[in-house]
Write a protein that holds these residues in place. Sequence first.
Motif, PDB file in Angstrom:
ATOM      1  N   THR A   2     -31.241 -11.846 -39.124  1.00 28.19           N
ATOM      2  CA  THR A   2     -31.946 -12.415 -40.268  1.00 28.19           C
ATOM      3  C   THR A   2     -31.727 -13.928 -40.304  1.00 28.19           C
ATOM      4  O   THR A   2     -30.610 -14.410 -40.141  1.00 28.19           O
ATOM      5  CB  THR A   2     -31.430 -11.793 -41.575  1.00 28.19           C
ATOM      6  OG1 THR A   2     -31.597 -10.380 -41.509  1.00 28.19           O
ATOM      7  CG2 THR A   2     -32.196 -12.347 -42.762  1.00 28.19           C
ATOM      8  N   GLN A   3     -32.817 -14.669 -40.528  1.00 32.29           N
ATOM      9  CA  GLN A   3     -32.696 -16.125 -40.516  1.00 32.29           C
ATOM     10  C   GLN A   3     -31.971 -16.612 -41.760  1.00 32.29           C
ATOM     11  O   GLN A   3     -32.323 -16.303 -42.886  1.00 32.29           O
ATOM     12  CB  GLN A   3     -34.081 -16.770 -40.451  1.00 32.29           C
ATOM     13  CG  GLN A   3     -34.027 -18.296 -40.363  1.00 32.29           C
ATOM     14  CD  GLN A   3     -35.396 -18.905 -40.114  1.00 32.29           C
ATOM     15  OE1 GLN A   3     -36.120 -18.468 -39.239  1.00 32.29           O
ATOM     16  NE2 GLN A   3     -35.747 -19.897 -40.915  1.00 32.29           N
ATOM     17  N   HIS A   4     -30.891 -17.344 -41.533  1.00 36.16           N
ATOM     18  CA  HIS A   4     -30.153 -17.984 -42.612  1.00 36.16           C
ATOM     19  C   HIS A   4     -29.272 -19.057 -42.004  1.00 36.16           C
ATOM     20  O   HIS A   4     -29.142 -19.151 -40.776  1.00 36.16           O
ATOM     21  CB  HIS A   4     -29.310 -16.970 -43.389  1.00 36.16           C
ATOM     22  CG  HIS A   4     -28.219 -16.317 -42.600  1.00 36.16           C
ATOM     23  ND1 HIS A   4     -28.453 -15.408 -41.574  1.00 36.16           N
ATOM     24  CD2 HIS A   4     -26.865 -16.444 -42.670  1.00 36.16           C
ATOM     25  CE1 HIS A   4     -27.303 -15.015 -41.060  1.00 36.16           C
ATOM     26  NE2 HIS A   4     -26.322 -15.621 -41.706  1.00 36.16           N
ATOM     27  N   SER A  32     -22.519 -10.981 -39.739  1.00 32.99           N
ATOM     28  CA  SER A  32     -23.790 -10.305 -39.450  1.00 32.99           C
ATOM     29  C   SER A  32     -24.189 -10.399 -37.986  1.00 32.99           C
ATOM     30  O   SER A  32     -25.163  -9.760 -37.562  1.00 32.99           O
ATOM     31  CB  SER A  32     -24.910 -10.899 -40.314  1.00 32.99           C
ATOM     32  OG  SER A  32     -25.142 -12.260 -39.965  1.00 32.99           O
ATOM     33  N   LEU A  33     -23.474 -11.165 -37.201  1.00 28.51           N
ATOM     34  CA  LEU A  33     -23.852 -11.379 -35.804  1.00 28.51           C
ATOM     35  C   LEU A  33     -23.294 -10.286 -34.903  1.00 28.51           C
ATOM     36  O   LEU A  33     -22.151  -9.843 -35.062  1.00 28.51           O
ATOM     37  CB  LEU A  33     -23.333 -12.732 -35.319  1.00 28.51           C
ATOM     38  CG  LEU A  33     -23.896 -13.978 -35.998  1.00 28.51           C
ATOM     39  CD1 LEU A  33     -23.199 -15.214 -35.458  1.00 28.51           C
ATOM     40  CD2 LEU A  33     -25.397 -14.078 -35.775  1.00 28.51           C
ATOM     41  N   ARG A 302     -28.324 -22.919 -38.126  1.00 30.38           N
ATOM     42  CA  ARG A 302     -29.349 -21.935 -38.489  1.00 30.38           C
ATOM     43  C   ARG A 302     -29.246 -20.746 -37.561  1.00 30.38           C
ATOM     44  O   ARG A 302     -29.296 -20.887 -36.334  1.00 30.38           O
ATOM     45  CB  ARG A 302     -30.746 -22.543 -38.399  1.00 30.38           C
ATOM     46  CG  ARG A 302     -31.802 -21.673 -39.072  1.00 30.38           C
ATOM     47  CD  ARG A 302     -33.184 -22.282 -38.971  1.00 30.38           C
ATOM     48  NE  ARG A 302     -33.745 -22.098 -37.634  1.00 30.38           N
ATOM     49  CZ  ARG A 302     -34.967 -22.524 -37.303  1.00 30.38           C
ATOM     50  NH1 ARG A 302     -35.705 -23.193 -38.162  1.00 30.38           N
ATOM     51  NH2 ARG A 302     -35.415 -22.315 -36.073  1.00 30.38           N
ATOM     52  N   LEU A 303     -29.087 -19.580 -38.144  1.00 31.97           N
ATOM     53  CA  LEU A 303     -29.028 -18.341 -37.385  1.00 31.97           C
ATOM     54  C   LEU A 303     -30.352 -17.608 -37.540  1.00 31.97           C
ATOM     55  O   LEU A 303     -30.823 -17.400 -38.644  1.00 31.97           O
ATOM     56  CB  LEU A 303     -27.878 -17.461 -37.893  1.00 31.97           C
ATOM     57  CG  LEU A 303     -26.475 -18.112 -37.882  1.00 31.97           C
ATOM     58  CD1 LEU A 303     -25.453 -17.134 -38.420  1.00 31.97           C
ATOM     59  CD2 LEU A 303     -26.096 -18.582 -36.489  1.00 31.97           C
ATOM     60  N   GLY A 304     -30.928 -17.192 -36.433  1.00 28.00           N
ATOM     61  CA  GLY A 304     -32.181 -16.453 -36.494  1.00 28.00           C
ATOM     62  C   GLY A 304     -33.391 -17.362 -36.480  1.00 28.00           C
ATOM     63  O   GLY A 304     -33.308 -18.571 -36.452  1.00 28.00           O
TER      64      GLY A 304
END
Length: 304
Positions: A2-4, A32-33, A302-304
């Motif tokens: 999920t992008q966050h 979450s990774l 930024r993840l995702g």
Amino acid sequence: MTQHSVRFKQVDVFTSVPFKGNPLAVVFDADSLSGDEMQAIARWTNLSETVFLLAPTDARADYRVRIFTTKGELPFAGHPTLGTAHAFLESGRKPKTPGRLVQQCGAGLIELAADARVTSDTTSEATSGGAWAFAAPPARMTPLAANQHDALRAALRSDAIDFTATPCGVDNGAPWLVVRLASAQAVLALDVDYAAIEAIAASVGAHGVAAYGPHDAHGPATFEVRCLMTGLGRGEDPVTGSANAAIAMLLEEQNRRPGERYTVRQGTALGRDGRVHVAYDDAARKTWVGGHSVTVVDGTCRLG
């Protein structure tokens, strides 16, 4: 994924001067990774190690980490341990016990301390300058076979190996073949055959060579250290906590301790100026490896 966005720091470890130590990436709130996603981020940062901060699963720990190189995951590594402690505290998070931290990682629980005795002669430096130390985890030691000594001499291209201190594989979660040389100058003069070193190190389960030699009495440190990596990519590591822990424990094992405390300079051949502090706590039967850390990059990722 999920992008966050999460907090991100890049920390220089074993130095109080930016760009003179060993850099480390720290990704916060990474629960979450997946492991594959962590590996992809570690390949992207392209640093020797990237740490992912997670909620602990052991109530005794302040936090949990997973440590990745660009090639794979490590159960333990020293400069990521110190750099993460610095990043964790600088972010405003509080230890469960003042002046102490407990890191949960693949090697188990690692104790850290802000203690002037292991990092400096001044208390203020240990509390305000980012100087922390970790208690070296237990290590498995495997002496290098005597019939490998000539091959080691040829691979290091050096006649200055001090074989009175038997070269030894030391595995504390990051396995090193520890080799003592006659002097700091001999360490700095090394010009190794990496292919040959890889096979010799592998014979004792190691992923590289940690070479050390004494400075003169009035030199910049007690020992000069170079860490020559093979198993996770060939090259020299700037400043290495696990290797210095391995050296410290082998000095103890071989009755060659230079005293209750000593210092190391590492990274000289790469234009760095890393400084490592080692202290033996005989009463507690612990070996402490410490140094300063300084934040160079502080922002979000930024993840995702």
